[in-house]
Design an enzyme around this catalytic site. Structure first.
Site, PDB file in Angstrom:
ATOM      1  N   LYS A  51       0.852  -1.196   0.000  1.00  9.09           N
ATOM      2  CA  LYS A  51       0.000   0.000   0.000  1.00  9.09           C
ATOM      3  C   LYS A  51       0.883   1.240   0.000  1.00  9.09           C
ATOM      4  CE  LYS A  51      -1.868   2.813   2.875  1.00  9.09           C
ATOM      5  NZ  LYS A  51      -1.914   4.082   2.124  1.00  9.09           N
ATOM      6  N   THR A  93       6.294   7.053  13.863  1.00 11.28           N
ATOM      7  CA  THR A  93       6.401   6.215  15.068  1.00 11.28           C
ATOM      8  C   THR A  93       5.009   5.960  15.645  1.00 11.28           C
ATOM      9  OG1 THR A  93       8.648   6.885  15.533  1.00 11.28           O
ATOM     10  CG2 THR A  93       7.348   6.183  17.424  1.00 11.28           C
ATOM     11  N   GLU A 152      10.226   0.711  10.285  1.00 12.44           N
ATOM     12  CA  GLU A 152      11.245   1.731  10.032  1.00 12.44           C
ATOM     13  C   GLU A 152      10.547   3.059  10.268  1.00 12.44           C
ATOM     14  OE1 GLU A 152      13.090   4.479   9.007  1.00 12.44           O
ATOM     15  OE2 GLU A 152      12.871   3.999   6.877  1.00 12.44           O
ATOM     16  N   CYS A 202      13.441  10.480   6.995  1.00  9.89           N
ATOM     17  CA  CYS A 202      13.401   9.957   8.367  1.00  9.89           C
ATOM     18  C   CYS A 202      14.761  10.073   9.041  1.00  9.89           C
ATOM     19  CB  CYS A 202      12.911   8.514   8.379  1.00  9.89           C
ATOM     20  SG  CYS A 202      13.787   7.467   7.231  1.00  9.89           S
ATOM     21  N   GLU A 213      10.108  15.090  15.649  1.00 11.97           N
ATOM     22  CA  GLU A 213      10.478  15.010  14.241  1.00 11.97           C
ATOM     23  C   GLU A 213       9.628  16.043  13.480  1.00 11.97           C
ATOM     24  OE1 GLU A 213       9.269  11.430  12.089  1.00 11.97           O
ATOM     25  OE2 GLU A 213      11.215  11.453  11.101  1.00 11.97           O
TER      26      GLU A 213
HETATM   27  P1  NDP Z   1       2.002   7.768   8.495  1.00 18.27           P
HETATM   28  O1  NDP Z   1       2.841   6.971   9.387  1.00 18.27           O
HETATM   29  O2  NDP Z   1       0.623   8.075   8.898  1.00 18.27           O
HETATM   30  O3  NDP Z   1       1.931   7.054   7.064  1.00 18.27           O
HETATM   31  C1  NDP Z   1       2.779   6.058   6.577  1.00 18.27           C
HETATM   32  C2  NDP Z   1       1.978   5.012   5.799  1.00 18.27           C
HETATM   33  O4  NDP Z   1       1.111   4.313   6.687  1.00 18.27           O
HETATM   34  C3  NDP Z   1       1.079   5.591   4.738  1.00 18.27           C
HETATM   35  O5  NDP Z   1       0.985   4.690   3.659  1.00 18.27           O
HETATM   36  C4  NDP Z   1      -0.235   5.699   5.475  1.00 18.27           C
HETATM   37  O6  NDP Z   1      -1.320   5.771   4.617  1.00 18.27           O
HETATM   38  C5  NDP Z   1      -0.234   4.427   6.268  1.00 18.27           C
HETATM   39  N1  NDP Z   1      -1.101   4.444   7.445  1.00 18.27           N
HETATM   40  C6  NDP Z   1      -1.608   5.500   8.125  1.00 18.27           C
HETATM   41  N2  NDP Z   1      -2.340   5.080   9.178  1.00 18.27           N
HETATM   42  C7  NDP Z   1      -2.296   3.733   9.172  1.00 18.27           C
HETATM   43  C8  NDP Z   1      -2.834   2.716  10.005  1.00 18.27           C
HETATM   44  N3  NDP Z   1      -3.575   3.002  11.066  1.00 18.27           N
HETATM   45  N4  NDP Z   1      -2.572   1.443   9.712  1.00 18.27           N
HETATM   46  C9  NDP Z   1      -1.815   1.117   8.650  1.00 18.27           C
HETATM   47  N5  NDP Z   1      -1.279   2.031   7.820  1.00 18.27           N
HETATM   48  C10 NDP Z   1      -1.505   3.322   8.076  1.00 18.27           C
HETATM   49  O7  NDP Z   1       2.729   9.087   8.144  1.00 18.27           O
HETATM   50  P2  NDP Z   1       2.039  10.416   7.550  1.00 18.27           P
HETATM   51  O8  NDP Z   1       2.088  10.299   6.103  1.00 18.27           O
HETATM   52  O9  NDP Z   1       0.698  10.682   8.126  1.00 18.27           O
HETATM   53  O10 NDP Z   1       3.014  11.507   8.097  1.00 18.27           O
HETATM   54  C11 NDP Z   1       2.870  12.001   9.430  1.00 18.27           C
HETATM   55  C12 NDP Z   1       4.213  12.224  10.058  1.00 18.27           C
HETATM   56  O11 NDP Z   1       4.898  10.986  10.123  1.00 18.27           O
HETATM   57  C13 NDP Z   1       5.157  13.100   9.273  1.00 18.27           C
HETATM   58  O12 NDP Z   1       4.995  14.435   9.551  1.00 18.27           O
HETATM   59  C14 NDP Z   1       6.468  12.626   9.739  1.00 18.27           C
HETATM   60  O13 NDP Z   1       6.810  13.246  10.946  1.00 18.27           O
HETATM   61  C15 NDP Z   1       6.266  11.167   9.977  1.00 18.27           C
HETATM   62  N6  NDP Z   1       6.739  10.330   8.870  1.00 18.27           N
HETATM   63  C16 NDP Z   1       7.896   9.679   9.035  1.00 18.27           C
HETATM   64  C17 NDP Z   1       8.385   8.896   8.029  1.00 18.27           C
HETATM   65  C18 NDP Z   1       9.650   8.169   8.194  1.00 18.27           C
HETATM   66  O14 NDP Z   1      10.129   7.567   7.234  1.00 18.27           O
HETATM   67  N7  NDP Z   1      10.245   8.199   9.337  1.00 18.27           N
HETATM   68  C19 NDP Z   1       7.699   8.757   6.759  1.00 18.27           C
HETATM   69  C20 NDP Z   1       6.442   9.447   6.712  1.00 18.27           C
HETATM   70  C21 NDP Z   1       6.006  10.200   7.729  1.00 18.27           C
HETATM   71  P3  NDP Z   1      -1.786   7.215   4.119  1.00 18.27           P
HETATM   72  O15 NDP Z   1      -0.639   7.875   3.461  1.00 18.27           O
HETATM   73  O16 NDP Z   1      -2.821   6.851   3.143  1.00 18.27           O
HETATM   74  O17 NDP Z   1      -2.270   7.937   5.329  1.00 18.27           O
END
Ligand code: NDP
Length: 792
Positions: free
Chosen positions: A190, A244, A264, A298, A395
């Site tokens: 996904k 996280t 991760e 990240c 972050e």
């Molecule tokens: P999320 O952790 O919400 O999203 C990462 C992935 O998980 C996306 O594909 C998201 O779908 C999906 N997802 C969201 N909620 C669920 C759930 N309950 N169960 C399973 N999958 C889920 O990150 P965000 O995109 O919302 O970003 C928010 C914050 O997260 C950022 O501001 C940043 O601080 C951090 N972040 C950190 C990352 C890293 O690599 N360390 C990467 C991305 C974000 P969808 O996109 O459709 O919501």
């Protein structure tokens, strides 16, 4: 303007990349996409709109994955998995190689679609994301080719659910898919809701490259589609990259299901500059650390830790460099920073920066032009930041660096580790001995010396602490998509019989033995249990043979504190640790008959069986003494001017819940690998048969094991495991017992994202050779990859 004037001025003109091919691809699909399931695109019944970050204009309609879609995708992956795993490694290698070639042939189209969809500069998608994605497929084609000889004792995990974020949509897809497919797994992936287009483009290319139907399935949607995948009962493993917060949720949702999990997650990585660093090099390093990909990385070096003597000069030079950064259209080949992925992200960055300033930080943003439309945020520097300021803790996931100063290397390490995260660190010094001394001390999965944000398919990537667990890339990452053959087909552990204590009868007129209640073993000393309760130890017929302390939460706290105090064990030489383990084995051997008699008395087993258990325990101690200085790291040779030292480091303080069976061999099999690798342990021995552990105190007391390295708390496993799982200063838990125990440990460990190693109520034959060795040592260590400059 004349040519001479251009030379004087040296300003950049526009250098636009053509988006014609990408727009034509979108038009061919009518700007609307279904899921990719079982080798074809579905017709969506519900969809959502995505937007172009650089312009704010609508871009595409994507299908919103429902439960039925996820079911169909998982079924397709399941159907394909057996045949895919059965394909000989070299045949799978050909498929991966074909995918790599396909990516290379369509590199520019992918790079442009990615730049449009995500807002990141074409310079980065073209030169980093896409070539590195191809490299992941070629590198892992190699692991497929070598699988039979490189991993002879392992089998694929099965059907994998992969959830990726929006910051490196195509690269993350490659990081996730390449190892999973190479080693015989099939996948439902996904992508993030903002950035699904390159995943769909990949699906099209994979089909054209002849990848069999069902091997890769892509379901688009929002967070709740991800949740459906996480909860699906026919998924064997979830591999997640993202925040996280969501990672923690996934840990809780998968607890007790038997699904494997790698996470991760986020970071707040230190970028440490010592006063002997090449300052201009380090300033350029900051540009790559925090303004690469608009800081939406990240492992971004978001906390600048500067040695006091150079801080003023460094910040002056950095500000000057910031004035020359260019923010603009992602399709302009000569810009440094593109657009932020979505308005909600930009708003989050703004809010955090405002809060940081309100908490005392000073804000600097160079006076550079930002495009009038679209979602842009300028490169930002916050100085005068206190370690407790929100911007030093959270972050931000945007182009915002915060600075702090330190005086000594020890203070730098303290500041660097003052974070709940532990993903990466960047260390700048011209003294290799100082840099490597600090590299060993920072709590991070990846460390770059005089460099930053280097990645390669051959080098494991992943974090410690709340940055998650598991590694992606290299041999260490390959194991995340394999499971030991020996683990498959284990039978459920038989329910332990409830034995009632037999009360003394009128004929029991023997002289009682001198009463001796075994205490707990904490910090090298025998300690009375805090609650002052004891529990009886019974023979199989119910006769009381002794009493042991009933440990509680407070005893666990004391034991964890003692274990933490013994941190120096991590730094003793492997030779030394081996010697101590040999010595323990020697002292146990001297008392073999007594230990065997005790096992017989508690379990009712024959003398021969009890003797065999003691002998196997001594042998296991010898094995781990042997392993102590042989389970070594690797030197990776990425295609860059440097090498990466993959060091096996201890995980830290580990709670161990021993199985009820094999009272001595179970204890030794679980604690010896941990001790051999430099961990400190709090062990809860077999609940029905704890005396092998309490007798073991005196062996430990005479074996030179430093106080606190192994602590033993007798008592009821479930509440003691729960106390360990919720303790914030415990780094990992190994739990062998009931299914309920595994579930509780996995769920409660989400508090600080401890590593867990549980058996889901399945029985291990502790006498088997597979009950020891590298698979266990992998759980006892974390790989830290230290990138160092090397060669010409
Ligand atoms: P999320 O952790 O919400 O999203 C990462 C992935 O998980 C996306 O594909 C998201 O779908 C999906 N997802 C969201 N909620 C669920 C759930 N309950 N169960 C399973 N999958 C889920 O990150 P965000 O995109 O919302 O970003 C928010 C914050 O997260 C950022 O501001 C940043 O601080 C951090 N972040 C950190 C990352 C890293 O690599 N360390 C990467 C991305 C974000 P969808 O996109 O459709 O919501």
């Amino acid at each position: 303007m004349s040519i001479a004037e251009h030379f004087d001025d040296m300003s950049y003109g526009l250098s636009p990349e053509s988006d014609a091919e990408a727009r034509a691809w979108l038009a061919r699909h009518n700007h609307s996409f279904g899921h990719y399931i079982a080798g074809g695109f579905t017709t969506p019944d519900a969809s959502f709109q995505t937007f172009e970050p650089a312009t704010g204009k609508p871009l595409a309609q994507l299908a919103r994955g429902s439960a039925a879609d996820v079911d169909a995708a998982v079924a397709a992956a399941r159907k394909a998995q057996t045949a895919w795993a059965k394909l000989p490694g070299p045949a799978r290698a050909r498929h991966l190689y074909a995918l790599a070639r396909m990516i290379q042939r369509h590199a520019r189209l992918i790079a442009v679609v990615e730049a449009i969809d995500n807002g990141k500069p074409i310079r980065e998608t073209r030169d980093i994301d896409v070539p590195l994605a191809a490299r992941h497929f070629t590198h892992h084609a190699g692991w497929a080719q070598l699988q039979a000889t490189a991993f002879p004792d392992h089998v694929p995990v099965g059907v994998i659910g992969q959830i990726i974020p929006w910051n490196f949509p195509f690269l993350m897809l490659a990081w996730k898919l390449a190892p999973a497919l190479a080693l015989g797994n099939t996948v439902v992936l996904k992508p993030a809701e903002y950035t699904s287009l390159t995943a769909l483009l990949f699906a099209e290319l994979a089909a054209a490259a002849g990848l069999p139907a069902g091997v890769v399935n892509i379901v688009t949607g929002e967070g709740d589609t991800g949740a459906l995948l996480v909860d699906h009962p026919d998924i064997d493993k979830i591999a997640f990259t993202g925040s996280t917060e969501v990672g923690r949720l996934i840990r809780q949702r998968t607890a007790g299901t038997g699904k494997s999990l790698t996470l991760e997650l986020g970071g707040k990585s230190p970028f440490i500059v010592f006063d002997d660093a090449d300052v201009d090099g380090a300033v350029e390093g900051v540009v790559d650390a925090i303004w690469f990909n608009q800081g939406q990385v990240c492992c971004a070096g978001s906390r600048l830790l500067l040695q006091e003597g150079i801080a003023g000069d460094f910040i002056r030079r950095l500000k000057r460099r910031m004035e020359t950064l260019r923010v603009g259209s992602p399709l302009d080949k000569s810009i440094d920073m593109g657009a932020i992925v979505a308005p909600v992200q930009a708003e989050r960055i703004r809010a955090l920066v405002a809060q940081g300033v309100a908490e005392g930080a000073s804000l600097y943003q160079a006076a550079i032009d930002l495009p009038a439309n679209g979602c842009f945020y300028p490169p930002t520097l916050l100085t005068d930041v206190q370690p407790a300021n929100v911007v030093a803790q959270e972050e931000i996931f945007g182009p915002v660096a915060v600075t702090m100063t330190f005086r000594t290397p020890d203070e730098a390490v303290q500041l660097a580790n003052h974070s709940r995260y532990g993903l990466s660190a960047s260390i700048w010094s011209e003294s290799i001995s100082l840099a490597l001394q600090v590299a060993a001390k920072v709590e991070a999965g990846v460390v770059w010396v005089n460099a930053t944000n280097l990645f390669d398919a051959a080098v494991g990537f992943g974090g410690r602490k709340e940055s998650g667990f598991g590694r992606e890339g290299g041999r260490e990452g390959a194991y995340e998509y394999l499971k030991p053959k020996a683990m498959a087909g284990r039978k459920p552990r038989p329910v332990q019989p409830q034995i009632a204590a037999r009360t003394a009868s009128a004929s029991d007129f023997a002289v009682p033995a001198i009463d001796r209640t075994a205490k707990l073993f904490i910090g090298g000393k025998q300690a009375r249990p805090d609650g002052n309760y004891s529990r009886p130890v019974l023979t199989p017929k119910g006769a009381v043979i002794a009493e042991v302390g009933e440990g509680n939460r407070k005893d666990i706290r004391n034991a964890v504190a003692a274990a933490r105090k013994a941190d120096a064990w991590a730094n003793t030489t492997a030779h030394n640790r081996a010697q101590v383990l040999y010595y323990i084995a020697e002292n146990l051997s001297a008392r073999a008959t007594e230990f065997a008699a005790r096992i017989s008395a508690m379990t009712g087993r024959t003398t021969a069986k009890a003797d065999a258990e003691v002998e196997a325990s001594i042998d296991r101690l010898f094995s781990y003494a042997a392993w102590a200085d042989k389970y070594e790291g690797t030197v990776h040779n990425p295609p860059l001017r440097g090498v990466a030292l993959a060091m096996n480091e201890p995980v830290g303080v580990v709670g161990v819940i021993c199985p009820p069976e094999a009272p001595l061999l179970g204890l030794i099999s679980l604690t010896a690998p941990l001790i051999a690798m430099g961990n400190r342990v709090v062990a809860v021995p077999s609940a029905p048969h704890p005396l092998s552990a309490t007798d073991f105190y005196s062996v430990l007391e005479t074996s030179d094991l430093p106080d606190g390295v192994l602590n033993i708390v007798t008592g009821e496993p479930q509440p003691l495991a729960e106390a360990l799982a919720t303790h914030a200063d415990v780094d990992a838990i190994w739990a062998f017992g009931t299914e309920a125990l595994s579930e509780a440990v996995e769920r409660l460990s989400a508090s600080n994202l401890k590593r867990t190693f549980v058996d889901h109520g399945r029985l291990t034959d502790w006498h088997y050779p597979s009950a020891e060795g590298a698979d266990w040592l992998r759980h006892a260590t974390e790989v830290k990859n230290i990138w160092i400059p090397y060669g010409v």
